[in-house]
Design an enzyme around this catalytic site. Structure first.
Site, PDB file in Angstrom:
ATOM      1  N   THR A  15      46.568   9.884 -18.518  1.00 43.76           N
ATOM      2  CA  THR A  15      46.434   9.366 -19.147  1.00 43.76           C
ATOM      3  C   THR A  15      45.724   9.908 -19.995  1.00 43.76           C
ATOM      4  O   THR A  15      46.789  10.682 -21.856  1.00 43.76           O
ATOM      5  CB  THR A  15      45.551   8.291 -19.113  1.00 43.76           C
ATOM      6  OG1 THR A  15      43.985   9.189 -18.192  1.00 43.76           O
ATOM      7  CG2 THR A  15      45.655   7.011 -18.388  1.00 43.76           C
ATOM      8  N   THR A  16      44.820  11.697 -20.384  1.00 48.11           N
ATOM      9  CA  THR A  16      44.266  12.324 -21.612  1.00 48.11           C
ATOM     10  C   THR A  16      44.594  13.716 -20.928  1.00 48.11           C
ATOM     11  O   THR A  16      43.838  13.918 -20.046  1.00 48.11           O
ATOM     12  CB  THR A  16      43.308  12.337 -21.785  1.00 48.11           C
ATOM     13  OG1 THR A  16      42.540   9.960 -22.305  1.00 48.11           O
ATOM     14  CG2 THR A  16      42.675  12.832 -22.814  1.00 48.11           C
TER      15      THR A  16
END
Length: 219
Positions: A15-16
């Site tokens: 995700t990040t």
């Protein structure tokens, strides 16, 4: 039986991820959560990889696609060093990855990549790549994944040109920490590294906790 389109919605996703260019190197950071739909599939997902002595890379998107690519590029970097006696440069490595991704453009690898490295001639380099092989050479910072809007908010406000690695590490950790607080698909800790003239350094959980304490004291 799950259809191909449904499968693409359900694969494990990173995700990040964040990358910062510093005056003496590059900083890379990621969270550790991998999700499959609304399920937290892995709380210790590895999204930060050392590719060579002077190159590291982050992944976001399909974990399986990214891991397959990591294995290929790591092997190619080792073969290159065996044949030439030199490390592959960050630009050469990025170009190789771009060619692989573009070659699969009709069946793209569902991943976004950030590559950071140190060229002993040209200095620190930071690149981002899209799923079909597009390359951006970054002059400051970049972020990918579902938590990137929040991470960009921190990066835009905190980043200054010509920052040292020590400051870049704190900014990267702060950006990831903020993203994990706001994005449901990011969380479960931080992976952190820097790359400079001495090579790739991967930080331990204890060292990262020390950075978090410094950030919290300043708030």
């Amino acid at each position: 039986m799950i259809s191909n389109s449904e499968y693409h919605k359900e694969y494990m996703k990173g995700t990040t991820t964040v990358g910062l260019l510093c005056n003496d190197g590059v900083v890379l950071a990621t969270d550790k959560r991998a999700t499959m739909g609304n399920l937290i599939a892995d709380k210790e997902a590895k999204k930060l990889y050392k590719i060579d002595d002077y190159i590291a890379m982050t992944i976001a998107g399909s974990v399986g696609d990214a891991q397959s690519l990591i294995r290929l590029i790591s092997a190619e970097a080792k073969i290159y060093k065996m044949r030439t006696g030199n490390n592959m440069t960050p630009l050469s490595c990025t170009t190789l990855i771009s060619n692989v991704l573009h070659g699969n453009r009709h069946y793209p690898l569902l991943t976004q990549l950030i590559l950071g490295g140190y060229d002993l001639i040209n200095g620190a380099k930071l690149f981002s790549l899209d799923p079909v092989g597009g390359i951006n050479e970054e002059s400051s910072f970049t972020a990918t994944g579902s938590g990137s809007p929040t991470a960009y908010g921190v990066l835009e406000s905190e980043y200054k040109s010509d920052i040292a690695i020590e400051k870049g590490l704190l900014i990267a950790v702060k950006a990831l920490s903020s993203a994990m607080q706001r994005d449901a698909y990011s969380g479960n800790g931080i992976s952190l590294a820097h790359i400079n003239k001495d090579g790739v350094k991967l930080y331990s959980d204890a060292e990262i906790e020390g950075f978090l304490k410094k950030i919290n004291r300043k708030r």
